[in-house]
Design an enzyme around this catalytic site. Structure first.
Site, PDB file in Angstrom:
ATOM      1  N   ASP A  40       0.344   0.719   6.089  1.00 57.38           N
ATOM      2  CA  ASP A  40       0.775  -0.386   5.228  1.00 57.38           C
ATOM      3  C   ASP A  40       2.194  -0.836   5.582  1.00 57.38           C
ATOM      4  O   ASP A  40       2.501  -2.029   5.565  1.00 57.38           O
ATOM      5  CB  ASP A  40       0.717   0.026   3.752  1.00 57.38           C
ATOM      6  CG  ASP A  40      -0.691   0.372   3.289  1.00 57.38           C
ATOM      7  OD1 ASP A  40      -1.663  -0.175   3.853  1.00 57.38           O
ATOM      8  OD2 ASP A  40      -0.819   1.200   2.377  1.00 57.38           O
TER       9      ASP A  40
ATOM     10  N   ASP B 187      -3.554   7.175   0.894  1.00 60.59           N
ATOM     11  CA  ASP B 187      -2.213   6.695   0.548  1.00 60.59           C
ATOM     12  C   ASP B 187      -1.435   7.868  -0.024  1.00 60.59           C
ATOM     13  O   ASP B 187      -2.011   8.702  -0.731  1.00 60.59           O
ATOM     14  CB  ASP B 187      -2.288   5.565  -0.476  1.00 60.59           C
ATOM     15  CG  ASP B 187      -2.849   4.269   0.091  1.00 60.59           C
ATOM     16  OD1 ASP B 187      -2.631   4.008   1.285  1.00 60.59           O
ATOM     17  OD2 ASP B 187      -3.500   3.522  -0.657  1.00 60.59           O
TER      18      ASP B 187
END
Length: 193
Positions: free
Chosen positions: A158, A144
Site C-alpha cells: 500500500d 495488513d
C-alpha cells in the site's frame, strides 16, 4: 541553417534525442525491474514476518503511539471497501500489473521507471495475497499490519502504491513524458506536428 540536406537542426536534435532514448531503454527497464523486485521482496518478507510473529487483535507498539503493528486480513480494497468482491479486485490487480509492465517497457525516463516500479510492486504485492492466501486461490485476503492513529491498517504494498501515485502526479505536473523526450516549449510546436 541545416544539419543535413533537407533536415532542420530541430529535426536533427529530435532524431538524436530519440536515438539516445532508445539506447537508454535497457537501463530504464533495468531500473524498473530492480525497483519492482526489491520492493516486492520487502513487501512479501514483511508480510511473512507479520503472519509469523503477530496475533490478530493483539497490537504491538512500534514507535510510541505513532505506529503499531496490528495484524489483520483484508478481503476488500482500500479502507476495507468491497469486502465481498475479492475476485473482482484480483482481476483488476492482474489487469493493472499488465498495464504497468506495458508502460514500463515503453518508458524512456528513469523517473518514470522508478514510479512504475513502485506501482508494480504495490499492485503485485497485494495480488500475491489475493492469489495465494486463505481462504482460497483468487479470493485470498491481503495481509495488513501497519497502523497509524486514525488511519486504516496497511502494508508495504500500500505504501508503494501511494508513493507511485505521488511520483506519477509530480511527473505529470512537471511535464515529464513517459518517453523521456523533452516537451517542446515553443507555443507553435503543436501546429508543426
Amino acid at each position: 541553417m541545416q544539419a543535413a540536406r533537407g533536415t532542420s537542426l530541430s529535426d536533427a536534435d529530435e532524431t538524436q534525442t530519440k536515438a539516445s532514448t532508445t539506447v537508454r531503454r535497457p537501463v530504464v527497464r533495468a531500473i524498473f525491474v530492480a525497483v519492482a523486485v526489491v520492493l516486492l521482496a520487502i513487501d512479501q518478507v514483511t508480510k511473512v514476518a507479520a503472519v509469523a510473529g503477530l496475533t490478530p487483535g493483539r497490537p504491538h507498539q512500534l514507535v510510541g503511539s505513532l505506529l503499531r503493528l496490528n495484524l489483520t486480513r483484508n478481503p476488500g480494497a482500500a479502507f476495507s471497501t468491497g469486502t465481498s468482491h475479492t475476485a473482482v479486485f484480483t482481476a483488476l490487480a492482474i489487469a493493472a500489473a499488465i498495464v504497468t509492465v506495458w508502460f514500463a517497457f515503453r518508458a524512456g525516463s528513469r523517473a518514470w521507471a522508478v514510479a512504475l516500479g513502485f506501482l508494480f510492486a504495490g499492485v503485485v504485492g497485494n495480488l500475491v495475497d489475493r492469489v495465494a492466501r486463505a481462504p482460497r486461490a483468487f479470493h485470498g485476503f491481503v495481509v495488513d499490519f501497519l497502523e497509524l492513529p486514525h488511519w486504516p491498517i496497511f502494508n508495504v504494498a500500500d505504501i508503494c502504491i501511494t508513493v507511485a501515485a505521488v511520483l506519477i502526479l509530480v511527473l505529470a505536473y512537471r511535464g515529464v513524458r513517459l518517453s523521456g523526450l523533452p516537451v517542446d516549449p515553443r507555443p507553435d510546436a503543436e501546429d508543426e506536428q
